[in-house]
Design a protein around this motif. Structure first.
Motif, PDB file in Angstrom:
ATOM      1  N   GLY A 154      17.122  -0.509 -16.070  1.00  0.00           N
ATOM      2  CA  GLY A 154      16.507  -0.311 -14.769  1.00  0.00           C
ATOM      3  C   GLY A 154      17.162  -1.157 -13.688  1.00  0.00           C
ATOM      4  O   GLY A 154      17.389  -0.684 -12.565  1.00  0.00           O
ATOM      5  N   LEU A 155      17.473  -2.411 -14.004  1.00  0.00           N
ATOM      6  CA  LEU A 155      18.133  -3.281 -13.025  1.00  0.00           C
ATOM      7  C   LEU A 155      19.515  -2.758 -12.650  1.00  0.00           C
ATOM      8  O   LEU A 155      19.928  -2.836 -11.492  1.00  0.00           O
ATOM      9  CB  LEU A 155      18.248  -4.707 -13.586  1.00  0.00           C
ATOM     10  CG  LEU A 155      16.976  -5.566 -13.581  1.00  0.00           C
ATOM     11  CD1 LEU A 155      17.268  -6.932 -14.169  1.00  0.00           C
ATOM     12  CD2 LEU A 155      16.402  -5.710 -12.176  1.00  0.00           C
ATOM     13  N   ARG A 156      20.243  -2.215 -13.627  1.00  0.00           N
ATOM     14  CA  ARG A 156      21.564  -1.658 -13.331  1.00  0.00           C
ATOM     15  C   ARG A 156      21.453  -0.405 -12.472  1.00  0.00           C
ATOM     16  O   ARG A 156      22.324  -0.122 -11.639  1.00  0.00           O
ATOM     17  CB  ARG A 156      22.284  -1.341 -14.636  1.00  0.00           C
ATOM     18  CG  ARG A 156      22.696  -2.592 -15.420  1.00  0.00           C
ATOM     19  CD  ARG A 156      23.320  -2.224 -16.754  1.00  0.00           C
ATOM     20  NE  ARG A 156      23.676  -3.419 -17.519  1.00  0.00           N
ATOM     21  CZ  ARG A 156      24.136  -3.408 -18.745  1.00  0.00           C
ATOM     22  NH1 ARG A 156      24.291  -2.239 -19.389  1.00  0.00           N
ATOM     23  NH2 ARG A 156      24.442  -4.536 -19.374  1.00  0.00           N
ATOM     24  N   PHE A 210      11.596   1.931 -11.713  1.00  0.00           N
ATOM     25  CA  PHE A 210      12.961   1.785 -11.217  1.00  0.00           C
ATOM     26  C   PHE A 210      13.520   3.136 -10.794  1.00  0.00           C
ATOM     27  O   PHE A 210      14.374   3.213  -9.901  1.00  0.00           O
ATOM     28  CB  PHE A 210      13.868   1.195 -12.309  1.00  0.00           C
ATOM     29  CG  PHE A 210      13.796  -0.299 -12.412  1.00  0.00           C
ATOM     30  CD1 PHE A 210      14.197  -1.104 -11.356  1.00  0.00           C
ATOM     31  CD2 PHE A 210      13.355  -0.914 -13.573  1.00  0.00           C
ATOM     32  CE1 PHE A 210      14.155  -2.493 -11.449  1.00  0.00           C
ATOM     33  CE2 PHE A 210      13.311  -2.296 -13.677  1.00  0.00           C
ATOM     34  CZ  PHE A 210      13.713  -3.093 -12.613  1.00  0.00           C
ATOM     35  N   PHE A 211      13.062   4.185 -11.434  1.00  0.00           N
ATOM     36  CA  PHE A 211      13.575   5.521 -11.181  1.00  0.00           C
ATOM     37  C   PHE A 211      12.643   6.348 -10.306  1.00  0.00           C
ATOM     38  O   PHE A 211      13.092   7.186  -9.539  1.00  0.00           O
ATOM     39  CB  PHE A 211      13.800   6.235 -12.525  1.00  0.00           C
ATOM     40  CG  PHE A 211      14.641   5.439 -13.487  1.00  0.00           C
ATOM     41  CD1 PHE A 211      16.023   5.483 -13.426  1.00  0.00           C
ATOM     42  CD2 PHE A 211      14.045   4.613 -14.436  1.00  0.00           C
ATOM     43  CE1 PHE A 211      16.799   4.742 -14.303  1.00  0.00           C
ATOM     44  CE2 PHE A 211      14.813   3.873 -15.325  1.00  0.00           C
ATOM     45  CZ  PHE A 211      16.196   3.932 -15.248  1.00  0.00           C
ATOM     46  N   ALA A 213       1.382   6.551 -13.746  1.00  0.00           N
ATOM     47  CA  ALA A 213       1.900   7.067 -15.014  1.00  0.00           C
ATOM     48  C   ALA A 213       2.051   5.937 -16.023  1.00  0.00           C
ATOM     49  O   ALA A 213       1.754   6.100 -17.213  1.00  0.00           O
ATOM     50  CB  ALA A 213       3.240   7.765 -14.783  1.00  0.00           C
ATOM     51  N   ALA A 214       2.512   4.775 -15.545  1.00  0.00           N
ATOM     52  CA  ALA A 214       2.641   3.616 -16.435  1.00  0.00           C
ATOM     53  C   ALA A 214       1.272   3.146 -16.906  1.00  0.00           C
ATOM     54  O   ALA A 214       1.089   2.798 -18.083  1.00  0.00           O
ATOM     55  CB  ALA A 214       3.374   2.486 -15.712  1.00  0.00           C
ATOM     56  N   ASN A 215       0.291   3.151 -16.005  1.00  0.00           N
ATOM     57  CA  ASN A 215      -1.061   2.716 -16.375  1.00  0.00           C
ATOM     58  C   ASN A 215      -1.714   3.658 -17.390  1.00  0.00           C
ATOM     59  O   ASN A 215      -2.555   3.233 -18.189  1.00  0.00           O
ATOM     60  CB  ASN A 215      -1.948   2.626 -15.131  1.00  0.00           C
ATOM     61  CG  ASN A 215      -1.598   1.428 -14.263  1.00  0.00           C
ATOM     62  OD1 ASN A 215      -0.901   0.519 -14.690  1.00  0.00           O
ATOM     63  ND2 ASN A 215      -2.077   1.430 -13.030  1.00  0.00           N
ATOM     64  N   LEU A 266       5.764  -3.410 -10.069  1.00  0.00           N
ATOM     65  CA  LEU A 266       7.201  -3.375  -9.778  1.00  0.00           C
ATOM     66  C   LEU A 266       7.525  -2.443  -8.618  1.00  0.00           C
ATOM     67  O   LEU A 266       8.342  -2.765  -7.752  1.00  0.00           O
ATOM     68  CB  LEU A 266       7.968  -2.949 -11.032  1.00  0.00           C
ATOM     69  CG  LEU A 266       9.468  -2.707 -10.874  1.00  0.00           C
ATOM     70  CD1 LEU A 266      10.183  -3.991 -10.474  1.00  0.00           C
ATOM     71  CD2 LEU A 266      10.064  -2.148 -12.174  1.00  0.00           C
ATOM     72  N   GLY A 267       6.885  -1.267  -8.583  1.00  0.00           N
ATOM     73  CA  GLY A 267       7.177  -0.301  -7.528  1.00  0.00           C
ATOM     74  C   GLY A 267       6.906  -0.853  -6.142  1.00  0.00           C
ATOM     75  O   GLY A 267       7.663  -0.582  -5.197  1.00  0.00           O
TER      76      GLY A 267
END
Length: 282
Positions: free
Chosen positions: A273-275, A186-187, A194-196, A101-102
């Protein structure tokens, strides 16, 4: 294909089934594209398989050397490792691309996805859909099947059906964890590692009996990040063994409920996240 992608969803049932059909269509499109280079696809799949085999072989070596870990035999240990690898491999194949995503945010690709009449989550999940990830699924399935055969399990029709439900629930939980952890990007756009650490790190943690870890870790992967319901609790159910960590036995029947709650939480985080997202301007 164009009609499916551009036609607005009408009836409530179609609103539910349309993302699934679009997902399958986009995944099939990428698969056909990769199949144009069969030798490359075969080599990449083989490489992925070797990596998965090495992970499970490491568990085999540990149990072979130790004899047993906290009362779990070699066959039972391979069942834990095989089931964890199988669930995470399926979740990785279905939703693993979300951890990119990033990159889509930095390149402005997410902006393009947002103006298309298809869910951006479906687009990201199927982006460069890789059939080579089946190379992780097959060895894990073989090891899981062999371990089920060698473990002392009192099989009934109900237990066989429950195993299928627990497997689907585990994949849903792992996919939800993959999506939720990826929403951090998103942030913080560079938070992929970190996600992995939650997804791939969580898989490595669940390859062994959770009872060998401290209570703090057991509680964290049970009540905070529900990794315990991916493989550990289903294995306790299949083996008819009490939970050596002291947690109530009723938790082994909770994976379907945990899966529903996890998917709902991941969906809320995705919407949040989308908002929060603001266009890159590119």
């Amino acid at each position: 294909m164009a009609d499916l992608l551009t036609r607005p969803a009408g009836r409530p049932l179609e609103r539910v089934t349309r993302p699934v059909r679009v997902y399958l269509l986009l995944a099939w499109t990428w698969s056909r594209a990769l199949a144009q280079y069969p030798t490359s696809l075969a080599l990449m799949t083989l490489g992925t398989s070797l990596g998965a085999i090495a992970e499970i072989f490491a568990v085999f070596v540990v149990f072979r050397h130790a004899g047993a870990l906290d009362g779990f035999t070699l066959a039972e240990g391979l069942l834990i490792a095989g089931l964890a690898n199988l669930v995470f491999a399926l979740a990785d194949m279905l939703m693993g691309m979300v951890d990119g995503l990033g990159q889509h945010i930095r390149s402005g690709g997410l902006d393009v996805m947002l103006v298309r009449p298809v869910s951006p989550l479906v687009q990201i999940a199927t982006d460069r859909f890789a059939l080579r990830r089946l190379g992780r699924v097959v060895p894990a399935a073989v090891v899981t099947g062999a371990a089920l055969h060698h473990c002392d399990i009192a099989w009934t029709a109900g237990k066989a059906l429950t195993l299928a439900v627990l497997l689907v629930s585990g994949v849903a939980i792992a996919a939800a964890i993959w999506t939720a952890s990826s929403c951090l990007q998103f942030f913080v756009a560079d938070a992929r590692e970190a996600a992995n650490s939650v997804t791939y790190g969580g898989q490595a943690l669940t390859e062994y009996p959770l009872s060998i870890y401290g209570k703090e870790i057991v509680y964290a992967v049970t009540f905070a990040v529900p990794l315990a319901f991916v493989g550990w609790q289903p294995v306790l159910y299949l083996l008819d063994r009490p939970d050596p960590t002291g947690l109530p036995d009723v938790l082994r029947h909770a994976p379907p409920l945990v899966a529903a709650a996890s998917c709902a939480a991941a969906a809320l985080l995705w919407r949040l996240g989308l908002r929060h997202y603001r266009s890159t301007g590119s």
